[in-house]
Design an enzyme around this catalytic site. Sequence first.
Site, PDB file in Angstrom:
ATOM      1  N   ASP A  32       0.849  -1.187   0.000  1.00  0.00           N
ATOM      2  CA  ASP A  32       0.000   0.000   0.000  1.00  0.00           C
ATOM      3  C   ASP A  32       0.891   1.246   0.000  1.00  0.00           C
ATOM      4  OD1 ASP A  32      -3.211   0.557   1.012  1.00  0.00           O
ATOM      5  OD2 ASP A  32      -1.790   2.224   1.090  1.00  0.00           O
ATOM      6  N   HIS A  48     -11.895  -6.883 -12.586  1.00  0.00           N
ATOM      7  CA  HIS A  48     -12.422  -5.676 -11.960  1.00  0.00           C
ATOM      8  C   HIS A  48     -13.864  -5.894 -11.521  1.00  0.00           C
ATOM      9  CE1 HIS A  48     -12.992  -1.336 -11.278  1.00  0.00           C
ATOM     10  NE2 HIS A  48     -14.242  -1.655 -11.564  1.00  0.00           N
ATOM     11  N   GLY A  94     -15.308   3.898   4.219  1.00  0.00           N
ATOM     12  CA  GLY A  94     -14.190   4.695   3.721  1.00  0.00           C
ATOM     13  C   GLY A  94     -13.520   4.107   2.501  1.00  0.00           C
ATOM     14  N   HIS A 101     -10.539  -5.259  -3.019  1.00  0.00           N
ATOM     15  CA  HIS A 101      -9.175  -5.518  -2.543  1.00  0.00           C
ATOM     16  C   HIS A 101      -9.204  -5.921  -1.085  1.00  0.00           C
ATOM     17  CE1 HIS A 101     -10.087  -1.226  -2.134  1.00  0.00           C
ATOM     18  NE2 HIS A 101      -9.360  -1.246  -1.032  1.00  0.00           N
TER      19      HIS A 101
HETATM   20  P1  5GP Z   1      -9.743   1.453   0.512  1.00  0.00           P
HETATM   21  O1  5GP Z   1      -9.817   2.683   1.367  1.00  0.00           O
HETATM   22  O2  5GP Z   1     -10.476   1.645  -0.800  1.00  0.00           O
HETATM   23  O3  5GP Z   1     -10.155   0.205   1.235  1.00  0.00           O
HETATM   24  O4  5GP Z   1      -8.202   1.238   0.217  1.00  0.00           O
HETATM   25  C1  5GP Z   1      -7.534   1.753  -0.891  1.00  0.00           C
HETATM   26  C2  5GP Z   1      -6.067   1.685  -0.563  1.00  0.00           C
HETATM   27  O5  5GP Z   1      -5.350   1.830  -1.770  1.00  0.00           O
HETATM   28  C3  5GP Z   1      -5.582   2.791   0.374  1.00  0.00           C
HETATM   29  O6  5GP Z   1      -5.013   2.196   1.542  1.00  0.00           O
HETATM   30  C4  5GP Z   1      -4.562   3.557  -0.452  1.00  0.00           C
HETATM   31  O7  5GP Z   1      -3.451   3.983   0.303  1.00  0.00           O
HETATM   32  C5  5GP Z   1      -4.177   2.551  -1.529  1.00  0.00           C
HETATM   33  N1  5GP Z   1      -3.795   3.151  -2.799  1.00  0.00           N
HETATM   34  C6  5GP Z   1      -4.484   4.084  -3.508  1.00  0.00           C
HETATM   35  N2  5GP Z   1      -3.836   4.390  -4.642  1.00  0.00           N
HETATM   36  C7  5GP Z   1      -2.724   3.611  -4.665  1.00  0.00           C
HETATM   37  C8  5GP Z   1      -1.641   3.478  -5.591  1.00  0.00           C
HETATM   38  O8  5GP Z   1      -1.576   4.118  -6.646  1.00  0.00           O
HETATM   39  N3  5GP Z   1      -0.658   2.592  -5.276  1.00  0.00           N
HETATM   40  C9  5GP Z   1      -0.699   1.845  -4.136  1.00  0.00           C
HETATM   41  N4  5GP Z   1       0.322   0.998  -3.921  1.00  0.00           N
HETATM   42  N5  5GP Z   1      -1.699   1.945  -3.233  1.00  0.00           N
HETATM   43  C10 5GP Z   1      -2.698   2.819  -3.485  1.00  0.00           C
HETATM   44 ZN    ZN Z   2     -10.118  -2.169 -11.447  1.00  0.00          ZN
END
Ligand code: 5GP
Ligand code: ZN
Length: 112
Positions: A32, A48, A94, A101
Amino acid sequence: MLKDDCVFCKIIRGEIPSAKVYEDDEMLVFKDIEPKAKVHLLAVPKDHFKLLADMDDARAALVGSMLKKIPAIAKQNGCENGYRLVINQGDDAGQTVFHLHIHILGGQVLPW
Ligand code: 5GP
Ligand code: ZN
């Protein structure tokens, strides 16, 4: 099917760089970009879809297969002593990236 405007689809296609720790034909695991724990990995299916609610039987099998592989991947990446899986679903949780994922959090005693 991958989506053009999805950040995780772009990572899967290699259009956005990521620190990959595991890859096979159905899933990618990478670090992350804003880690919330000493070890913070994201496991994403190479298909997706947005939510658990969008799963058909094939996607359910895919997520089951991902879960089966995660213990070894977690152990190999610094979570020998345990880890937490988080799957945010929707706005109240959030969720910011609408490609399903699984967060893998560990490498430390987690605060909650
Ligand atoms: P969510 O909040 O949707 O459950 O988690 C999305 C996660 O994706 C977040 O923890 C954020 O830091 C991570 N994230 C978003 N954009 C990117 C990216 O471009 N690269 C990586 N490695 N992580 C990302
Ligand atoms: Zn996607």
